[in-house]
Design a protein around this motif. Sequence first.
Motif, PDB file in Angstrom:
ATOM      1  N   GLN A 147       0.834  -1.207   0.000  1.00 45.33           N
ATOM      2  CA  GLN A 147       0.000   0.000   0.000  1.00 45.33           C
ATOM      3  C   GLN A 147       0.866   1.252   0.000  1.00 45.33           C
ATOM      4  O   GLN A 147       0.597   2.204  -0.742  1.00 45.33           O
ATOM      5  CB  GLN A 147      -0.936  -0.013   1.212  1.00 45.33           C
ATOM      6  CG  GLN A 147      -2.042  -1.045   1.140  1.00 45.33           C
ATOM      7  CD  GLN A 147      -2.891  -1.079   2.409  1.00 45.33           C
ATOM      8  OE1 GLN A 147      -2.667  -0.295   3.338  1.00 45.33           O
ATOM      9  NE2 GLN A 147      -3.843  -1.999   2.458  1.00 45.33           N
ATOM     10  N   MET A 148       1.904   1.257   0.824  1.00 47.02           N
ATOM     11  CA  MET A 148       2.804   2.406   0.878  1.00 47.02           C
ATOM     12  C   MET A 148       3.534   2.591  -0.456  1.00 47.02           C
ATOM     13  O   MET A 148       3.723   3.714  -0.934  1.00 47.02           O
ATOM     14  CB  MET A 148       3.820   2.221   2.007  1.00 47.02           C
ATOM     15  CG  MET A 148       3.208   2.124   3.388  1.00 47.02           C
ATOM     16  SD  MET A 148       4.422   1.701   4.665  1.00 47.02           S
ATOM     17  CE  MET A 148       5.397   3.194   4.702  1.00 47.02           C
ATOM     18  N   MET A 149       3.912   1.494  -1.063  1.00 50.47           N
ATOM     19  CA  MET A 149       4.624   1.517  -2.337  1.00 50.47           C
ATOM     20  C   MET A 149       3.771   2.123  -3.450  1.00 50.47           C
ATOM     21  O   MET A 149       4.287   2.739  -4.386  1.00 50.47           O
ATOM     22  CB  MET A 149       5.022   0.080  -2.696  1.00 50.47           C
ATOM     23  CG  MET A 149       5.863  -0.100  -3.937  1.00 50.47           C
ATOM     24  SD  MET A 149       6.289  -1.875  -4.105  1.00 50.47           S
ATOM     25  CE  MET A 149       7.249  -1.858  -5.610  1.00 50.47           C
ATOM     26  N   GLY A 150       2.451   1.952  -3.337  1.00 51.90           N
ATOM     27  CA  GLY A 150       1.547   2.415  -4.395  1.00 51.90           C
ATOM     28  C   GLY A 150       1.056   3.843  -4.241  1.00 51.90           C
ATOM     29  O   GLY A 150       0.339   4.355  -5.119  1.00 51.90           O
ATOM     30  N   LYS A 151       1.427   4.522  -3.146  1.00 52.18           N
ATOM     31  CA  LYS A 151       0.942   5.885  -2.913  1.00 52.18           C
ATOM     32  C   LYS A 151       1.820   6.903  -3.637  1.00 52.18           C
ATOM     33  O   LYS A 151       2.751   7.477  -3.065  1.00 52.18           O
ATOM     34  CB  LYS A 151       0.892   6.178  -1.408  1.00 52.18           C
ATOM     35  CG  LYS A 151      -0.178   5.374  -0.677  1.00 52.18           C
ATOM     36  CD  LYS A 151      -0.228   5.737   0.805  1.00 52.18           C
ATOM     37  CE  LYS A 151      -1.328   4.969   1.528  1.00 52.18           C
ATOM     38  NZ  LYS A 151      -1.370   5.292   2.986  1.00 52.18           N
ATOM     39  N   VAL A 152       1.529   7.105  -4.928  1.00 49.90           N
ATOM     40  CA  VAL A 152       2.365   7.990  -5.758  1.00 49.90           C
ATOM     41  C   VAL A 152       1.660   9.305  -6.091  1.00 49.90           C
ATOM     42  O   VAL A 152       2.181  10.088  -6.893  1.00 49.90           O
ATOM     43  CB  VAL A 152       2.780   7.269  -7.056  1.00 49.90           C
ATOM     44  CG1 VAL A 152       3.629   6.043  -6.732  1.00 49.90           C
ATOM     45  CG2 VAL A 152       1.562   6.872  -7.879  1.00 49.90           C
ATOM     46  N   ASP A 153       0.505   9.576  -5.485  1.00 46.83           N
ATOM     47  CA  ASP A 153      -0.204  10.832  -5.767  1.00 46.83           C
ATOM     48  C   ASP A 153       0.688  12.021  -5.418  1.00 46.83           C
ATOM     49  O   ASP A 153       1.309  12.075  -4.350  1.00 46.83           O
ATOM     50  CB  ASP A 153      -1.496  10.911  -4.947  1.00 46.83           C
ATOM     51  CG  ASP A 153      -2.542   9.896  -5.410  1.00 46.83           C
ATOM     52  OD1 ASP A 153      -2.334   9.324  -6.490  1.00 46.83           O
ATOM     53  OD2 ASP A 153      -3.523   9.681  -4.689  1.00 46.83           O
ATOM     54  N   GLY A 154       0.737  12.990  -6.326  1.00 51.71           N
ATOM     55  CA  GLY A 154       1.539  14.182  -6.108  1.00 51.71           C
ATOM     56  C   GLY A 154       2.978  14.045  -6.568  1.00 51.71           C
ATOM     57  O   GLY A 154       3.747  15.008  -6.491  1.00 51.71           O
ATOM     58  N   TYR A 155       3.360  12.858  -7.047  1.00 50.33           N
ATOM     59  CA  TYR A 155       4.713  12.628  -7.536  1.00 50.33           C
ATOM     60  C   TYR A 155       4.711  12.455  -9.066  1.00 50.33           C
ATOM     61  O   TYR A 155       3.737  11.950  -9.647  1.00 50.33           O
ATOM     62  CB  TYR A 155       5.303  11.359  -6.924  1.00 50.33           C
ATOM     63  CG  TYR A 155       5.739  11.510  -5.485  1.00 50.33           C
ATOM     64  CD1 TYR A 155       7.078  11.716  -5.176  1.00 50.33           C
ATOM     65  CD2 TYR A 155       4.820  11.429  -4.436  1.00 50.33           C
ATOM     66  CE1 TYR A 155       7.498  11.842  -3.852  1.00 50.33           C
ATOM     67  CE2 TYR A 155       5.228  11.551  -3.116  1.00 50.33           C
ATOM     68  CZ  TYR A 155       6.568  11.759  -2.831  1.00 50.33           C
ATOM     69  OH  TYR A 155       6.968  11.885  -1.527  1.00 50.33           O
ATOM     70  N   ARG A 156       5.790  12.877  -9.691  1.00 45.20           N
ATOM     71  CA  ARG A 156       5.991  12.562 -11.101  1.00 45.20           C
ATOM     72  C   ARG A 156       6.643  11.189 -11.182  1.00 45.20           C
ATOM     73  O   ARG A 156       7.693  10.947 -10.576  1.00 45.20           O
ATOM     74  CB  ARG A 156       6.903  13.599 -11.769  1.00 45.20           C
ATOM     75  CG  ARG A 156       7.081  13.354 -13.269  1.00 45.20           C
ATOM     76  CD  ARG A 156       7.942  14.410 -13.939  1.00 45.20           C
ATOM     77  NE  ARG A 156       9.376  14.175 -13.749  1.00 45.20           N
ATOM     78  CZ  ARG A 156      10.144  14.866 -12.944  1.00 45.20           C
ATOM     79  NH1 ARG A 156       9.631  15.868 -12.223  1.00 45.20           N
ATOM     80  NH2 ARG A 156      11.435  14.601 -12.834  1.00 45.20           N
ATOM     81  N   VAL A 157       6.028  10.281 -11.912  1.00 42.66           N
ATOM     82  CA  VAL A 157       6.515   8.908 -11.984  1.00 42.66           C
ATOM     83  C   VAL A 157       7.415   8.737 -13.204  1.00 42.66           C
ATOM     84  O   VAL A 157       7.012   9.027 -14.333  1.00 42.66           O
ATOM     85  CB  VAL A 157       5.350   7.900 -12.048  1.00 42.66           C
ATOM     86  CG1 VAL A 157       5.880   6.473 -12.149  1.00 42.66           C
ATOM     87  CG2 VAL A 157       4.447   8.045 -10.822  1.00 42.66           C
ATOM     88  N   GLU A 158       8.632   8.307 -12.966  1.00 40.77           N
ATOM     89  CA  GLU A 158       9.567   8.022 -14.043  1.00 40.77           C
ATOM     90  C   GLU A 158       9.758   6.513 -14.124  1.00 40.77           C
ATOM     91  O   GLU A 158       9.852   5.832 -13.110  1.00 40.77           O
ATOM     92  CB  GLU A 158      10.922   8.683 -13.781  1.00 40.77           C
ATOM     93  CG  GLU A 158      10.859  10.199 -13.755  1.00 40.77           C
ATOM     94  CD  GLU A 158      12.222  10.822 -13.469  1.00 40.77           C
ATOM     95  OE1 GLU A 158      13.161  10.058 -13.119  1.00 40.77           O
ATOM     96  OE2 GLU A 158      12.352  12.047 -13.601  1.00 40.77           O
ATOM     97  N   LYS A 159       9.804   6.006 -15.368  1.00 38.69           N
ATOM     98  CA  LYS A 159       9.983   4.572 -15.577  1.00 38.69           C
ATOM     99  C   LYS A 159      11.142   4.331 -16.540  1.00 38.69           C
ATOM    100  O   LYS A 159      10.938   4.135 -17.738  1.00 38.69           O
ATOM    101  CB  LYS A 159       8.693   3.937 -16.104  1.00 38.69           C
ATOM    102  CG  LYS A 159       7.544   3.985 -15.108  1.00 38.69           C
ATOM    103  CD  LYS A 159       6.318   3.239 -15.609  1.00 38.69           C
ATOM    104  CE  LYS A 159       5.210   3.232 -14.562  1.00 38.69           C
ATOM    105  NZ  LYS A 159       4.011   2.487 -15.017  1.00 38.69           N
TER     106      LYS A 159
END
Length: 343
Positions: free
Chosen positions: A219-231
């Motif tokens: 659950q903690m790993m999936g909380k990406v709201d507010g972040y820019r996700v780079e892959k």
Amino acid sequence: MNSKPFSLLAAVASALLAMNYVAAQVPPPVPAQASSGTAAEAKSINDWLMRMHEASKKQAYIGTYVVSSGGTISSAKIWHVCEGNQQMERVETLTGAPRSIFRHNDRVVTFMPDHKVVRSEKRESLGLFPELLQSTDSRIADFYKVKREGADRVAGVEADIVVLVPRDTMRFGYRVWTEQKSGMVVKLQTLDTDGKVLEQAAFSELQLDAPVKIDKLLQMMGKVDGYRVEKPVLVKTSASAEGWVLKAPVAGFTPMSCYKRPAAPSASQGGDEPLQWIFSDGLASVSLFLEPFDRQRHDKESSMSMGATQTMTRQLGAYWLTAMGEVPMATLKLFANGLERKK
């Protein structure tokens, strides 16, 4: 494009993340006719590695880990749990820039709150602490011998001490403390060719059989709201397909994998993408990074030591080489001198 980040903080976090993650395969016993290690020595080493492998799969723990390298001390807190064949870890750095790093099996997610960036990537091999069992055909006993050094207490637990002594000057040695009941690594020293400590990493506090839950960490790993996700994407390839060969093998080191990072969509010429070629002797690893030479960025050849990690740079015709590994500088030079461009 680093397998081991140049940033010490990132390197510490990477080491903490991977320290008890062991590849699913164990090196086979060395045949009795092996040139250096005897069959009994090979079995002793492999039995010991297997015990640590089992400990990494089964042990749940929470601990604070401290790494001393190159005159700098860094620390982090780690939560580790295994459920069935599921591996899950969380690492929170306690020094330097804040980082939260999660690993679920081969997926790694790094939160960088200062920049509001999350980096999500898949890693075929994270490496180990030390980098054990990297090669399924590694004849570790040909290049290291085992010496037992008694027992000690680390972070409140009783630990056995074993030294892996290199049989030549091509690699460093390791002094490893393993918890007596489980075999889990609780402290590690990397030793230079004279037996002096180059780098040390150890738990300062440790709670074994801790109540860590995979669901909560996911659950903690999936909380990406507010972040820019780079892959970032690494494309698996081979050195020969990219036009590179190593004219003479470096004793004990086997090619493990080779990756390139795709260039910008506008770049249509193949082979210009940065390339990473990884070697291992089963314990130590070496990475060769190759990219097109850029006079503005690559104006000075250099060599650098930071703890156990050695780095050297060199121009190879139209290309720029960065060689990095937990090996003596002379070993890196053998790799660099042996590289040749075929196309």
